[in-house]
Each structure stands twice: as C-alpha cells, then as structure tokens.
Design a protein around this motif. Structure first.
Motif, mmCIF file in Angstrom:
data_model
loop_
_atom_site.group_PDB
_atom_site.id
_atom_site.type_symbol
_atom_site.label_atom_id
_atom_site.label_comp_id
_atom_site.label_asym_id
_atom_site.label_seq_id
_atom_site.Cartn_x
_atom_site.Cartn_y
_atom_site.Cartn_z
ATOM 1 N N MET B 114 0.575 -1.211 -0.770
ATOM 2 C CA MET B 114 0.577 -0.024 -0.244
ATOM 3 C C MET B 114 1.019 1.536 -0.265
ATOM 4 N N MET B 115 1.749 1.064 0.188
ATOM 5 C CA MET B 115 2.777 2.088 0.855
ATOM 6 C C MET B 115 3.286 2.836 -0.730
ATOM 7 N N ILE B 116 4.316 1.628 -1.207
ATOM 8 C CA ILE B 116 4.824 2.576 -2.066
ATOM 9 C C ILE B 116 3.510 3.220 -4.331
ATOM 10 N N ALA B 117 4.667 4.105 -4.673
ATOM 11 C CA ALA B 117 3.304 4.344 -6.183
ATOM 12 C C ALA B 117 2.779 3.488 -6.588
ATOM 13 N N PRO B 118 1.561 3.889 -6.588
ATOM 14 C CA PRO B 118 0.666 2.653 -7.335
ATOM 15 C C PRO B 118 0.353 3.108 -8.829
ATOM 16 N N ILE B 119 1.827 3.828 -9.263
ATOM 17 C CA ILE B 119 2.505 3.801 -10.740
ATOM 18 C C ILE B 119 3.767 2.596 -10.887
ATOM 19 N N VAL B 120 3.710 2.497 -9.445
ATOM 20 C CA VAL B 120 5.073 1.263 -9.305
ATOM 21 C C VAL B 120 4.383 -0.219 -9.146
ATOM 22 N N VAL B 121 3.529 0.092 -8.631
ATOM 23 C CA VAL B 121 2.812 -1.617 -8.723
ATOM 24 C C VAL B 121 2.342 -1.704 -9.754
ATOM 25 N N GLY B 122 1.710 -0.559 -10.632
ATOM 26 C CA GLY B 122 1.046 -0.912 -12.162
ATOM 27 C C GLY B 122 2.181 -1.345 -13.203
ATOM 28 N N LEU B 123 3.236 -0.963 -12.953
ATOM 29 C CA LEU B 123 4.638 -1.216 -13.743
ATOM 30 C C LEU B 123 5.083 -2.372 -13.129
ATOM 31 N N MET B 124 5.242 -2.828 -12.292
ATOM 32 C CA MET B 124 5.614 -4.606 -12.051
ATOM 33 C C MET B 124 4.342 -5.802 -11.699
ATOM 34 N N TRP B 125 3.590 -5.477 -12.104
ATOM 35 C CA TRP B 125 2.545 -6.554 -12.753
ATOM 36 C C TRP B 125 2.436 -6.377 -14.256
ATOM 37 N N ARG B 126 3.156 -5.529 -14.633
ATOM 38 C CA ARG B 126 3.124 -4.888 -15.839
ATOM 39 C C ARG B 126 3.435 -6.152 -16.714
ATOM 40 N N TYR B 127 5.194 -5.965 -15.437
ATOM 41 C CA TYR B 127 6.706 -7.065 -16.050
ATOM 42 C C TYR B 127 5.658 -8.424 -16.048
ATOM 43 N N MET B 128 5.237 -8.656 -14.569
ATOM 44 C CA MET B 128 4.531 -10.330 -14.860
ATOM 45 C C MET B 128 3.964 -10.307 -15.756
ATOM 46 N N TYR B 129 2.987 -9.679 -15.717
ATOM 47 C CA TYR B 129 1.821 -9.807 -16.887
ATOM 48 C C TYR B 129 2.344 -9.941 -18.041
ATOM 49 N N HIS B 130 3.560 -10.287 -18.579
ATOM 50 C CA HIS B 130 4.090 -9.561 -19.956
ATOM 51 C C HIS B 130 3.910 -11.022 -20.493
ATOM 52 N N PRO B 131 3.199 -10.969 -22.255
ATOM 53 C CA PRO B 131 3.109 -11.871 -22.548
ATOM 54 C C PRO B 131 4.289 -13.518 -23.170
ATOM 55 N N SER B 132 5.519 -12.777 -22.412
ATOM 56 C CA SER B 132 6.962 -13.925 -23.036
ATOM 57 C C SER B 132 7.841 -13.252 -21.347
ATOM 58 N N GLY B 134 7.227 -12.028 -18.900
ATOM 59 C CA GLY B 134 6.778 -12.282 -17.559
ATOM 60 C C GLY B 134 6.336 -13.036 -16.471
ATOM 61 N N VAL B 135 6.598 -13.553 -15.044
ATOM 62 C CA VAL B 135 6.814 -14.728 -14.651
ATOM 63 C C VAL B 135 5.544 -15.776 -14.583
ATOM 64 N N PHE B 136 4.298 -14.822 -15.104
ATOM 65 C CA PHE B 136 2.725 -15.968 -15.324
ATOM 66 C C PHE B 136 3.686 -16.975 -16.185
ATOM 67 N N ASN B 137 3.341 -16.037 -17.580
ATOM 68 C CA ASN B 137 3.558 -17.050 -18.966
ATOM 69 C C ASN B 137 4.925 -17.873 -18.766
ATOM 70 N N ARG B 138 5.423 -17.206 -18.160
ATOM 71 C CA ARG B 138 6.820 -18.435 -18.264
ATOM 72 C C ARG B 138 6.535 -20.263 -17.533
ATOM 73 N N THR B 139 5.796 -19.469 -16.341
ATOM 74 C CA THR B 139 5.465 -20.058 -15.267
ATOM 75 C C THR B 139 4.921 -21.003 -15.893
ATOM 76 N N LEU B 140 3.726 -20.685 -16.521
ATOM 77 C CA LEU B 140 2.979 -21.526 -17.909
ATOM 78 C C LEU B 140 3.689 -22.379 -18.597
ATOM 79 N N LYS B 141 4.372 -21.725 -19.601
ATOM 80 C CA LYS B 141 4.573 -22.661 -20.671
ATOM 81 C C LYS B 141 6.579 -23.705 -20.059
ATOM 82 N N SER B 142 6.298 -23.419 -18.315
ATOM 83 C CA SER B 142 7.747 -24.358 -18.048
ATOM 84 C C SER B 142 6.717 -25.231 -17.230
#
Lengths: 290, 305
Positions: B114-132, B134-142
């Motif tokens: 809650m303390m860190i900037a919403p902009i930064v929260v958006g940034l790190m989730w955008r990275y994690m959601y990245h199609p290639s 991002g950590v989520f799709n990488r995990t799914l792929k592996s």
C-alpha cells in the motif's frame, strides 16, 4: 508487550504465513531483481535466479549524478535525474507546509472549540472521498488561466498541501486532544503567549502524531501522478510522470524502468520499516475510532 | 486590553492559513468544476469564452454508450474488488489472530504494497503479466501449459487488474480487522469458550458481530478508494483492450486530455462525485446510528441498575 509467552502453532499455520509473505513481497523482490539485470538476462528464455547483478540500469537512470564515467552510457538522458530532484523538493516542501498549517488548525479546533469535532470529521471524510480525477479539470483550468502557476513547482505544491490538509488536521486533532490542558495552563501562568504555548509545549508532545501525518503526506505527494501530469511542464515533471511517459513508448527498456520504479519505491519502503507502528496507527485511526 | 484582543484573535490566526489554502485550492476548484460542467469548453479557451450549454453535457453523457460502459466497469470493478478483499482480509485476520512471535514484522511486510506508488505497482504487475518475459506465462510455459493473454484479452485484462488491486489492498482490510479483533472484549470470548462454543461458533456468533461496526466502516472506506483507483490501471492497460478496464477516473482524464472536452469531463466528474457523496453519507449516517444505539443501550443498562 511484556508477556513473552507465545502460543505454539501447527506447521500448516507457519506454511500459510510463509506463503502470504512471499505473495506480499514477491512482486517487489522481482522488481528489484529485474532492475539489477542486463536486458540480455531479462529477455533470455531461461529465466532464473542466477544472474550477474549489475548496477548499470541505475547508472543509466542517474547518469547526471555520477561522479565517474560509466563506460556503457553513450548519451546521458537527464530527464530522470531532474524529475527526482523535482519530486524530492515538491514532496518535502509540501509535507512541511501541510504539517505546520495543519497543526495550527488542529490545535485551534481542539482548544478553542468553535467548531464541533463532527463538522471536522465530516469535512475530512468529504475531502477523502474527492478523487484526484475530479480535481483534474478545475485545477488545470484555474492554475492555467487564473493563477498562472501551471508548470511551476509551487503550483503542484499548492494542490498537494490542500489535498492533504483535511486528513492531517483530523489525525493531529486526535493527538492534541490527549495533551493535558493543565500543562498549557501552567505555561500560560509562567507568562507564555499562545504561540509559545503551541510551539514549546504542545508540539513536542504530539511528535508521534506528527510522524504519522508526515509519512502520509509525504507518501501522497511522492506517489501522486494525475495532477502532477496535468500541471507539470518539462522542467517540473515528477518521477511518476516520467515513468508513465517512458512506458507509453512501444519499446520498453525493462531494466532501466524497473530501476527508476525501484528508486521511486525506496523512500516509502524505508518509512514502512522505520515507522510501521505510526503508519498502522494512522491507518486504523480512520476506521476504528470513526 | 491588548492581550485580551490577541487572545480573542488567536484561534482565527491559527486557523487562517489552513482555511485559506483549502478555500483556494480545494473548495474553489470544486465549485469551478460544477460551473464548468455546464459549459462547452476546450483547453485552449479561457473559461469566460466558453459557451454556456446548460445540462447538455449531462444529457449527452447519459446517451453516450462509452460513458455508460465505463460507469458499468467502474461499478463492477469496485464491487468485485471490495467483496473479494473483504472476504480475504477478514478471513486472514481471523486465521492469523494468534499470539505469535514476529507478528509486527508480518504486519510491516503486509503494508508495503500500500505504501509504494500505484504507478510502481502497475509497473511491476505489467512486467509480471508480460506475454513472453513475465513470470506468469513463463511458469505456465515451463509446466507445458498455454500462455494466457493477461492484458490483451478483455476478460483477462479485467481479471488481471482485479488481481493487482487485491494484492495491493487486501492488507488494508487485514490490518483493520486484525486491530478490531484484538480490541474485542476478552470476557465475551472467554464466556463463549466456557459455554463450549466451537471455533466456528465463536467466529460467527461472537467475533463477527462484535467486529461489525469496524468492518462496515472499513468496507465503505475501501469502496470509496476503489472508485479512485486510476494509476495502476493506467499503467497496466490504459483502459483497454477496448473499454474493458476503462474506469471512470481514467475516462475523465482521457476526456480532458485526449478528447479536449473539459465541460464533459467536468460533468463526468460530477456524476462520480454524486456517487461518492451518497456512499460517504451512508457511512456517516451509519456511524451516527451506531453511536446513538450504543448510547441508548448504555442508558438503558444504567437505568436497570
């Protein structure tokens, strides 16, 4: 807390705790890791925890503060460095102003009781509910056409002070109420004027409240994007604005942008570790006391 | 004589700066916005040059399918997010309310999002959601599964935005309910234990009802904040794909900056404000009602004695 006896819990409980901590901190840790990677490592197919950490991304972001030549920088983009200085000035000045002004107002409201606490808490709530998006149009119009302070740091500071005042007044009130009036009376007997009583007697006693209020104000000013985006020009841009500007581009340089994000996140993270107790007080005061 | 005057003026002296700043930079803009919502106004005009069009902006908006869609998305987002966060937050608080070592460290870690900037929260989730990358799709792929179009498909994008918000704000509800739990009267709990209430019975009949006042206030605070969310969604999807995640705040800022319709943006802000005013008054009325009820109960109890 004095009692040192802790209940024993079963392992599943601890497993849950660990899972929760990983979930809460994981994304932040991932951002930190990415910011320490080279783009080659970020894009490589084998993602792993094993990589050579490098400060290159931070060097790129902060290039105009470097006291040495970083070999990998051909061209130094000063946007971020300037934004960082703007952010710091704007947040610090608006925090100090909000605290001084808010403290005086809270004191007047408590001690001279000419408005009920209800009026104040109602207006605090009312102000809390106004989304920054609602202020966007009028603030842009007024700042540009009437006050002509658009694009200046002072203009941004003015909005932030106004936005934060209701909350600060309200939280400080609850601390000032607890200062025993006898102390002030004694000071007055000794010949102190109202301003002396306030600055020399009351202020030192409400330090915890001031700390909580300061953290909240600083955080709002430091993190705010929308109004800063509407009001700032090239020279007064703050860090959130530069970050958003650089991700709308098609090709995102993840390493550098994560480094800038990390730099933006560091002050709030430090506050959290230093003063989590005050933060929680500030947060719960809103709901638990009503 | 002079000092009496100073004393009488003191409260006003102390209040004046705050009153001035809030009047100039908060109340005046809001009044200005209400006035601007009746104008046909674009950013290159001074407000005096703008044409007065009465209620046209409001009526246009009601007929505007994109506005209705984004109003609906806002309501959907707020409802989904707040109900999930309430269930998770209160559930976790009930589960973790034990006397263990390191609870304060835990709470500190939980307030980080809650303390860190919403902009930064958006940034790190955008990275994690990245199609290639991002950590989520990488995990799914592996795991040999198909990648998910996190931010490029309407329904998934909405879900992604909801997940990011839950990550950021569940701790808020968790911490408030934990504070409420720990301030409950021990005697009530002890009485229930002695009467042989099971864990579930204690939760349902004792803890939740006693926490209710705090929970309602928490709910409303969170609801108000959910209508203000903007930055995270701006960074993650910028309202897209299509209008699937375009909440009102985002639409206001786009109407003002991209479509250059300040009057319409102001009218939209007013709709949002009206919605929030209703919520806030509900909250205040609820507070007053509970206070009155406890006062009445206390009085009744005293009369019985």
């Amino acid at each position: 807390m004095a009692d040192k006896s802790y209940d024993k819990q079963n392992p599943a409980y601890y497993a849950l705790l660990v899972a929760l901590v990983v979930m809460a901190v994981g994304p932040i840790a991932m951002m930190l890791m990415t910011s320490l990677k080279l783009n080659v490592d970020i894009m490589s197919d084998t993602s792993s925890l094993l990589f050579m950490p490098t400060l290159r991304n931070y060097e790129t972001a902060l290039c105009d503060f470097l006291w040495y030549e970083a070999p990998h920088i051909d061209y130094c983009d000063k946007t971020f460095g300037r934004a960082l200085i703007n952010s710091l000035t704007i947040s610090l000045i608006s925090t100090v102003l909000t605290l001084v002004i808010g403290c005086m107002a809270a004191y007047a409201l408590v001690r001279f009781r000419f408005m009920g606490r209800d009026t104040v808490s109602l207006s605090t709530l009312a102000m809390r509910m106004v989304p920054p998006a609602v202020l966007l149009v009028p603030v842009f119009g007024i700042w540009t056409f009437q006050f002509q302070i658009d694009g200046t740091r002072a203009g941004i500071i003015l909005v932030y002070v106004a936005m934060n005042l209701p909350f600060v007044i309200w939280i400080l009130q609850s601390f000032i109420v607890q200062v025993p009036i006898q102390l002030e009376e004694a000071a007055r007997m000794d010949g102190a004027g109202p301003f002396q009583v306030f600055f020399l007697v009351v202020l030192p006693l409400i330090k915890p409240g001031l700390a909580a209020a300061a953290i909240f104000t600083f955080r709002v000013a430091w993190n705010e994007f929308l109004l800063a985006n509407a009001l700032a020009d090239r020279n007064s841009r703050t860090v959130p604005v530069t970050i958003v500007n650089s991700i709308t581009e098609f090709d995102i340089d993840w390493g550098v942008i994560m480094a800038t994000g990390m730099l933006l996140a560091i002050p709030p993270i430090i506050f959290t570790f230093v003063a989590s107790r005050q933060i929680i007080t500030g947060m719960t005061a809103g709901a638990v006391k009503g | 004589m002079q000092s009496a005057n100073v004393n009488r003026a003191t409260p006003y002296l102390f209040l004046a700066p705050a009153a001035l700043v809030m009047a100039v930079a908060l109340l005046y803009p809001i009044g200005y916005m209400i006035y601007a919502s009746f104008l046909d106004w674009n950013p290159s005009q001074r407000i005096g040059e703008a044409e007065f069009v009465g209620l046209r902006n409001y009526i246009n908006l009601l007929g505007d399918a994109a506005f209705r869609e984004s109003f609906y998305v806002t309501l959907k987002f707020a409802t989904v997010v707040v109900s999930l966060e309430m269930v998770l937050g209160v559930g976790l608080a009930l589960l973790l309310d034990r006397n263990i070592r390191g609870m304060s460290v835990l709470r500190t870690l939980f307030i980080l999002p809650m303390m860190i900037a919403p902009i930064v929260v958006g940034l790190m989730w955008r990275y994690m959601y990245h199609p290639s990358v991002g950590v989520f799709n990488r995990t799914l792929k592996s795991l040999g599964l198909d990648p998910i179009p996190w931010l490029s498909d309407g329904n998934w994008a909405f879900a992604s935005v909801v997940i990011a918000d839950i990550w950021q704000w569940t701790p808020f509800i968790f911490i408030l309910s934990l504070a409420a739990l720990q301030s409950l009267p021990q005697s009530a709990m002890e009485a229930a234990r002695i009467d042989g209430a099971t864990g579930w019975q204690q939760v349902i009949y004792i803890k939740l009802p006693l926490m209710m006042p705090v929970l309602i206030v928490t709910l409303l605070l969170r609801l108000i904040d959910a209508f203000k969310v903007l930055e995270v969604i701006l960074v993650l999807t910028n309202g897209g794909p299509g209008l699937s995640t375009e909440i009102l705040s985002l639409r206001i800022s786009r109407t003002a900056s991209e479509f250059r319709e300040l009057g319409e943006a102001a009218a939209m802000s007013n709709y949002l404000l009206i919605l929030l005013v209703i919520l806030t008054f509900a909250m205040f009325a609820y507070n007053k009602a509970t206070e009155a009820r406890t006062a009445r109960l206390r009085k009744a109890a005293e009369e019985d004695v």
